[in-house]
Design a protein around this motif. Structure first.
Motif, PDB file in Angstrom:
ATOM      1  N   ASN A  81     -28.969 -40.980  -9.682  1.00 31.66           N
ATOM      2  CA  ASN A  81     -28.791 -42.060  -8.732  1.00 31.66           C
ATOM      3  C   ASN A  81     -28.444 -43.309  -9.535  1.00 31.66           C
ATOM      4  N   GLU A  82     -27.237 -43.832  -9.335  1.00 32.74           N
ATOM      5  CA  GLU A  82     -26.794 -45.005 -10.080  1.00 32.74           C
ATOM      6  C   GLU A  82     -27.013 -46.258  -9.246  1.00 32.74           C
ATOM      7  N   ARG A  83     -27.651 -47.261  -9.840  1.00 32.55           N
ATOM      8  CA  ARG A  83     -27.852 -48.548  -9.182  1.00 32.55           C
ATOM      9  C   ARG A  83     -27.325 -49.639 -10.096  1.00 32.55           C
ATOM     10  N   GLY A  84     -26.919 -50.727  -9.506  1.00 32.57           N
ATOM     11  CA  GLY A  84     -26.369 -51.837 -10.277  1.00 32.57           C
ATOM     12  C   GLY A  84     -24.878 -51.921 -10.032  1.00 32.57           C
ATOM     13  N   GLY A  85     -24.196 -52.593 -10.936  1.00 33.48           N
ATOM     14  CA  GLY A  85     -22.764 -52.766 -10.767  1.00 33.48           C
ATOM     15  C   GLY A  85     -22.470 -53.982  -9.907  1.00 33.48           C
ATOM     16  N   ALA A  86     -21.354 -53.986  -9.206  1.00 28.09           N
ATOM     17  CA  ALA A  86     -20.932 -55.088  -8.330  1.00 28.09           C
ATOM     18  C   ALA A  86     -21.072 -56.436  -9.032  1.00 28.09           C
ATOM     19  N   GLY A  87     -20.384 -56.584 -10.145  1.00 24.86           N
ATOM     20  CA  GLY A  87     -20.404 -57.830 -10.887  1.00 24.86           C
ATOM     21  C   GLY A  87     -21.509 -57.929 -11.915  1.00 24.86           C
ATOM     22  N   GLN A  88     -22.380 -56.939 -11.969  1.00 23.32           N
ATOM     23  CA  GLN A  88     -23.457 -56.948 -12.952  1.00 23.32           C
ATOM     24  C   GLN A  88     -23.052 -56.122 -14.159  1.00 23.32           C
ATOM     25  N   LYS A  89     -23.479 -56.548 -15.328  1.00 21.01           N
ATOM     26  CA  LYS A  89     -23.153 -55.802 -16.544  1.00 21.01           C
ATOM     27  C   LYS A  89     -24.080 -54.609 -16.742  1.00 21.01           C
ATOM     28  N   TRP A  90     -25.203 -54.607 -16.093  1.00 21.24           N
ATOM     29  CA  TRP A  90     -26.160 -53.528 -16.282  1.00 21.24           C
ATOM     30  C   TRP A  90     -26.079 -52.518 -15.132  1.00 21.24           C
ATOM     31  N   LYS A  91     -26.554 -51.336 -15.413  1.00 20.65           N
ATOM     32  CA  LYS A  91     -26.633 -50.281 -14.408  1.00 20.65           C
ATOM     33  C   LYS A  91     -27.914 -49.494 -14.700  1.00 20.65           C
ATOM     34  N   LEU A  92     -28.724 -49.282 -13.686  1.00 22.49           N
ATOM     35  CA  LEU A  92     -29.960 -48.531 -13.849  1.00 22.49           C
ATOM     36  C   LEU A  92     -29.782 -47.162 -13.213  1.00 22.49           C
ATOM     37  N   ASN A  93     -29.848 -46.127 -14.019  1.00 21.38           N
ATOM     38  CA  ASN A  93     -29.741 -44.761 -13.509  1.00 21.38           C
ATOM     39  C   ASN A  93     -31.132 -44.160 -13.377  1.00 21.38           C
ATOM     40  N   THR A  94     -31.337 -43.468 -12.280  1.00 21.71           N
ATOM     41  CA  THR A  94     -32.539 -42.672 -12.090  1.00 21.71           C
ATOM     42  C   THR A  94     -32.117 -41.217 -12.231  1.00 21.71           C
ATOM     43  N   TYR A  95     -32.782 -40.494 -13.103  1.00 19.87           N
ATOM     44  CA  TYR A  95     -32.478 -39.077 -13.324  1.00 19.87           C
ATOM     45  C   TYR A  95     -33.596 -38.243 -12.736  1.00 19.87           C
ATOM     46  N   ARG A  96     -33.226 -37.108 -12.159  1.00 22.89           N
ATOM     47  CA  ARG A  96     -34.202 -36.207 -11.535  1.00 22.89           C
ATOM     48  C   ARG A  96     -33.852 -34.788 -11.917  1.00 22.89           C
ATOM     49  N   CYS A  97     -34.818 -34.061 -12.456  1.00 23.09           N
ATOM     50  CA  CYS A  97     -34.546 -32.690 -12.879  1.00 23.09           C
ATOM     51  C   CYS A  97     -34.318 -31.791 -11.662  1.00 23.09           C
ATOM     52  N   ALA A  98     -33.402 -30.855 -11.821  1.00 20.26           N
ATOM     53  CA  ALA A  98     -33.054 -29.917 -10.755  1.00 20.26           C
ATOM     54  C   ALA A  98     -32.630 -28.597 -11.388  1.00 20.26           C
ATOM     55  N   VAL A  99     -32.616 -27.574 -10.582  1.00 22.03           N
ATOM     56  CA  VAL A  99     -32.154 -26.257 -11.014  1.00 22.03           C
ATOM     57  C   VAL A  99     -31.064 -25.816 -10.048  1.00 22.03           C
ATOM     58  N   PRO A 100     -29.946 -25.313 -10.576  1.00 23.93           N
ATOM     59  CA  PRO A 100     -28.885 -24.823  -9.681  1.00 23.93           C
ATOM     60  C   PRO A 100     -29.413 -23.748  -8.739  1.00 23.93           C
ATOM     61  N   ASP A 101     -28.936 -23.759  -7.506  1.00 24.91           N
ATOM     62  CA  ASP A 101     -29.381 -22.773  -6.519  1.00 24.91           C
ATOM     63  C   ASP A 101     -29.080 -21.340  -6.942  1.00 24.91           C
ATOM     64  N   ALA A 102     -28.081 -21.151  -7.782  1.00 17.28           N
ATOM     65  CA  ALA A 102     -27.706 -19.805  -8.214  1.00 17.28           C
ATOM     66  C   ALA A 102     -28.763 -19.163  -9.116  1.00 17.28           C
ATOM     67  N   ILE A 103     -29.678 -19.961  -9.647  1.00 10.49           N
ATOM     68  CA  ILE A 103     -30.725 -19.430 -10.531  1.00 10.49           C
ATOM     69  C   ILE A 103     -31.952 -19.098  -9.701  1.00 10.49           C
ATOM     70  N   GLU A 104     -32.404 -17.880  -9.840  1.00  9.86           N
ATOM     71  CA  GLU A 104     -33.553 -17.406  -9.084  1.00  9.86           C
ATOM     72  C   GLU A 104     -34.841 -17.820  -9.791  1.00  9.86           C
ATOM     73  N   LEU A 105     -35.716 -18.480  -9.045  1.00  9.07           N
ATOM     74  CA  LEU A 105     -36.989 -18.918  -9.592  1.00  9.07           C
ATOM     75  C   LEU A 105     -38.084 -17.941  -9.218  1.00  9.07           C
ATOM     76  N   THR A 106     -39.203 -17.993  -9.945  1.00  7.66           N
ATOM     77  CA  THR A 106     -40.349 -17.156  -9.605  1.00  7.66           C
ATOM     78  C   THR A 106     -40.997 -17.690  -8.335  1.00  7.66           C
ATOM     79  N   GLU A 107     -41.875 -16.910  -7.741  1.00 10.94           N
ATOM     80  CA  GLU A 107     -42.551 -17.337  -6.511  1.00 10.94           C
ATOM     81  C   GLU A 107     -43.374 -18.599  -6.749  1.00 10.94           C
ATOM     82  N   LYS A 108     -44.039 -18.679  -7.900  1.00 18.14           N
ATOM     83  CA  LYS A 108     -44.831 -19.867  -8.229  1.00 18.14           C
ATOM     84  C   LYS A 108     -43.925 -21.100  -8.325  1.00 18.14           C
ATOM     85  N   ASP A 109     -42.778 -20.934  -8.989  1.00 17.11           N
ATOM     86  CA  ASP A 109     -41.835 -22.051  -9.105  1.00 17.11           C
ATOM     87  C   ASP A 109     -41.341 -22.491  -7.738  1.00 17.11           C
ATOM     88  N   GLU A 110     -41.062 -21.536  -6.861  1.00 17.31           N
ATOM     89  CA  GLU A 110     -40.582 -21.855  -5.515  1.00 17.31           C
ATOM     90  C   GLU A 110     -41.648 -22.606  -4.723  1.00 17.31           C
TER      91      GLU A 110
END
Length: 131
Positions: A81-110
């Protein structure tokens, strides 16, 4: 133009690191960059490092890091998620871990991923889109 990003879903940080290690891209630099990001993640998998700080910690150039971030977004390993810009020199990115849907997770992970998705719905300001 259509978005070619892989469908993905949020997971807990320890699940992400394990699945990334076992089934992620084979690039050692990509893995290094993502596992360094893991060191900044909170218990829900959000991280906020600047590209400069992240690149320095991963021992790579900012351009190389940006390439790996783009790969991670395109393949479904990261929500960004990119925030900032619009005339600002800085940009704050929020990163969030994810797993592609094509990868099958264990029941506990699900089960953990489902609980996390419910938590994210309760606190939408912290949400990051994945597709």
């Amino acid at each position: 133009m259509t978005d070619a990003r892989a469908a993905a879903h949020a997971v807990m940080p320890w699940t992400w690191a394990r699945v990334l290690r076992d089934q992620g891209p084979r690039s050692r630099d990509f893995l290094c960059a993502m596992l360094v990001l893991r060191t900044w993640m909170d218990e829900n998998g959000f991280a906020y490092p600047s590209n400069r700080t992240w690149a320095k910690a991963a021992r790579m150039s900012i351009n190389t890091l940006r390439k790996h971030i783009q790969t991670a977004k395109d393949e479904g390993w990261l929500g960004v998620n990119e925030r900032g810009g619009a005339g600002q020199k800085w940009k704050l990115n929020t990163y969030r871990c994810a797993v592609p849907d094509a990868i099958e997770l264990t029941e506990k992970d699900e089960t953990l991923a489902t609980a996390l998705d419910l938590s994210i719905r309760r606190y939408p300001r912290r949400c990051v889109t994945y597709s």
